[in-house]
Design a protein around this motif. Structure first.
Motif, mmCIF file in Angstrom:
data_model
loop_
_atom_site.group_PDB
_atom_site.id
_atom_site.type_symbol
_atom_site.label_atom_id
_atom_site.label_comp_id
_atom_site.label_asym_id
_atom_site.label_seq_id
_atom_site.Cartn_x
_atom_site.Cartn_y
_atom_site.Cartn_z
ATOM 1 N N ASP A 113 7.301 4.689 -11.128
ATOM 2 C CA ASP A 113 7.079 3.265 -11.335
ATOM 3 C C ASP A 113 7.246 2.568 -9.977
ATOM 4 O OD1 ASP A 113 7.122 0.578 -12.014
ATOM 5 O OD2 ASP A 113 8.507 0.845 -13.696
ATOM 6 N N PRO A 114 6.253 1.830 -9.493
ATOM 7 C CA PRO A 114 6.413 1.115 -8.218
ATOM 8 C C PRO A 114 7.634 0.197 -8.224
ATOM 9 C CG PRO A 114 4.128 1.023 -8.941
ATOM 10 C CD PRO A 114 4.915 1.613 -10.077
ATOM 11 N N THR B 248 0.821 -1.206 0.000
ATOM 12 C CA THR B 248 0.000 0.000 0.000
ATOM 13 C C THR B 248 0.856 1.256 0.000
ATOM 14 O OG1 THR B 248 -1.786 -1.138 1.179
ATOM 15 C CG2 THR B 248 -1.797 1.267 1.231
ATOM 16 N N ASP B 249 1.888 1.280 0.837
ATOM 17 C CA ASP B 249 2.748 2.464 0.931
ATOM 18 C C ASP B 249 3.462 2.738 -0.387
ATOM 19 O OD1 ASP B 249 2.062 2.786 3.613
ATOM 20 O OD2 ASP B 249 3.670 1.462 4.277
ATOM 21 N N VAL B 250 3.969 1.696 -1.035
ATOM 22 C CA VAL B 250 4.656 1.864 -2.316
ATOM 23 C C VAL B 250 3.675 2.346 -3.378
ATOM 24 C CG1 VAL B 250 5.837 0.661 -4.190
ATOM 25 C CG2 VAL B 250 6.498 0.219 -1.820
ATOM 26 N N ALA B 251 2.478 1.761 -3.400
ATOM 27 C CA ALA B 251 1.472 2.152 -4.403
ATOM 28 C C ALA B 251 1.057 3.609 -4.229
ATOM 29 C CB ALA B 251 0.258 1.230 -4.307
ATOM 30 N N LEU B 252 0.853 4.040 -2.984
ATOM 31 C CA LEU B 252 0.468 5.424 -2.719
ATOM 32 C C LEU B 252 1.559 6.398 -3.143
ATOM 33 C CD1 LEU B 252 -1.270 5.093 0.779
ATOM 34 C CD2 LEU B 252 -2.372 5.660 -1.391
ATOM 35 N N TYR C 134 11.929 -6.325 -10.929
ATOM 36 C CA TYR C 134 10.680 -5.960 -10.253
ATOM 37 C C TYR C 134 9.592 -5.645 -11.261
ATOM 38 C CZ TYR C 134 12.319 -5.991 -5.431
ATOM 39 O OH TYR C 134 12.769 -6.396 -4.190
ATOM 40 N N GLN C 135 9.942 -5.016 -12.375
ATOM 41 C CA GLN C 135 8.943 -4.736 -13.404
ATOM 42 C C GLN C 135 8.334 -6.039 -13.924
ATOM 43 O OE1 GLN C 135 11.383 -2.367 -16.046
ATOM 44 N NE2 GLN C 135 10.388 -0.455 -15.387
ATOM 45 N N LYS C 136 9.179 -7.008 -14.173
ATOM 46 C CA LYS C 136 8.700 -8.303 -14.660
ATOM 47 C C LYS C 136 7.865 -9.016 -13.609
ATOM 48 C CE LYS C 136 10.306 -12.672 -16.660
ATOM 49 N NZ LYS C 136 11.500 -13.451 -17.102
ATOM 50 N N ALA C 137 8.345 -9.001 -12.346
ATOM 51 C CA ALA C 137 7.649 -9.709 -11.279
ATOM 52 C C ALA C 137 6.299 -9.085 -10.975
ATOM 53 C CB ALA C 137 8.508 -9.735 -10.020
ATOM 54 N N LEU C 138 6.218 -7.751 -10.989
ATOM 55 C CA LEU C 138 4.988 -7.061 -10.642
ATOM 56 C C LEU C 138 3.946 -7.098 -11.766
ATOM 57 C CD1 LEU C 138 6.453 -3.950 -8.784
ATOM 58 C CD2 LEU C 138 5.422 -5.972 -7.768
#
Length: 250
Positions: free
Chosen positions: A136-137, A124-128, A244-248
């Motif tokens: 980019d998260p 949640t904190d990263v998304a906000l 992280y881009q691939k994983a997310l």
């Protein structure tokens, strides 16, 4: 100063919660000793990034599997002696020290293409923060991973604190009252990262170099500074970013 203390590491499954609590990839039990005899190597003729020299073990512990166990506990014994140990004290108040950012070790033997990722913590904190500062998260997660390996209480020898390793002045400028508060730290670090991206016209390499070495240094060299630590940091953040881009996205 307690530099001869040994610790054994128990084999554990590699999952997000265990990684947050205990370290990184599971290991067979090994004896490790804090020591100053593990050398750092650096190419000749290459300038070093200015740093604060610690009088205690500045190199952490490196396992046979190449996993850097960089958590060291600082606490004061009842007799007043300050102790630096690789084992968490059971009764005393303590601080957790990281001697460099996690991804800055020039001679790191970690495989950055395979080291486990932290895709679940602080969702949640990263998304906000990503939405508020148009980031980019995956980049926020990559920087947190590179800075502290997702250790909320990380404290560098230079005074950088928390997940995104905010220096006191930066934390104040970014409106962070408690850098060890995950939400505040992620928001402040993301705000600072967004400012650096704006300053360097969206260039992730330069923004990450500035996050590590300072924007003035990047401007001074008109690019990534020739510090091996900073160059390693930028390269590893980019590796983590892609992962992280691939994983997310999966």
């Amino acid at each position: 100063m307690n530099q001869g203390k040994t610790t054994s590491v128990n084999d554990q499954p590699a999952n997000d919660q265990w990684l947050l609590d205990a370290g990184f990839v599971g290991e067979t039990p090994q004896q490790r000793t804090l020591t100053n005899d593990y050398p750092l190597t650096q190419p000749s003729g290459v300038p070093s990034k200015p740093r604060v020299k610690a009088l205690y073990s500045e190199n952490g512990i490196v396992s046979d599997f190449g996993v850097e166990k960089r958590k060291v506990y600082q606490y004061k014994q009842t007799n007043g002696v300050m102790v630096f140990s690789d084992q968490q004290p059971s009764h005393q108040d303590f601080q957790v020290l990281l001697y460099e950012c996690f991804a800055c070790r020039v001679d790191s033997v970690i495989d950055w293409y395979k080291i486990p990722l932290f895709t679940s913590p602080f969702t949640t904190d990263v998304a906000l923060a990503a939405r508020q500062y148009q980031l980019d998260p995956a980049l926020i997660r990559a920087v947190i991973h590179a800075e502290s390996a997702f250790k909320m209480r990380a404290l560098s020898k230079a005074g950088a604190k928390g997940l995104m390793q905010l220096m006191p002045g930066t934390a104040k400028d970014m409106g962070v009252d408690d850098p060890f508060n995950a939400q505040q730290n992620i928001r402040g670090g993301s705000r600072y990262l967004a400012q650096l991206l704006s300053q360097f016209d969206g260039d992730i390499d330069l923004a990450c170099a500035a996050y590590n070495a300072g924007p003035t240094t990047v401007m001074q060299y008109s690019g990534i500074p020739p510090y091996p630590e900073t160059q390693a940091y930028v390269m590893r953040v980019k590796i983590l970013l892609k992962r992280y881009q691939k994983a997310l996205s999966s």
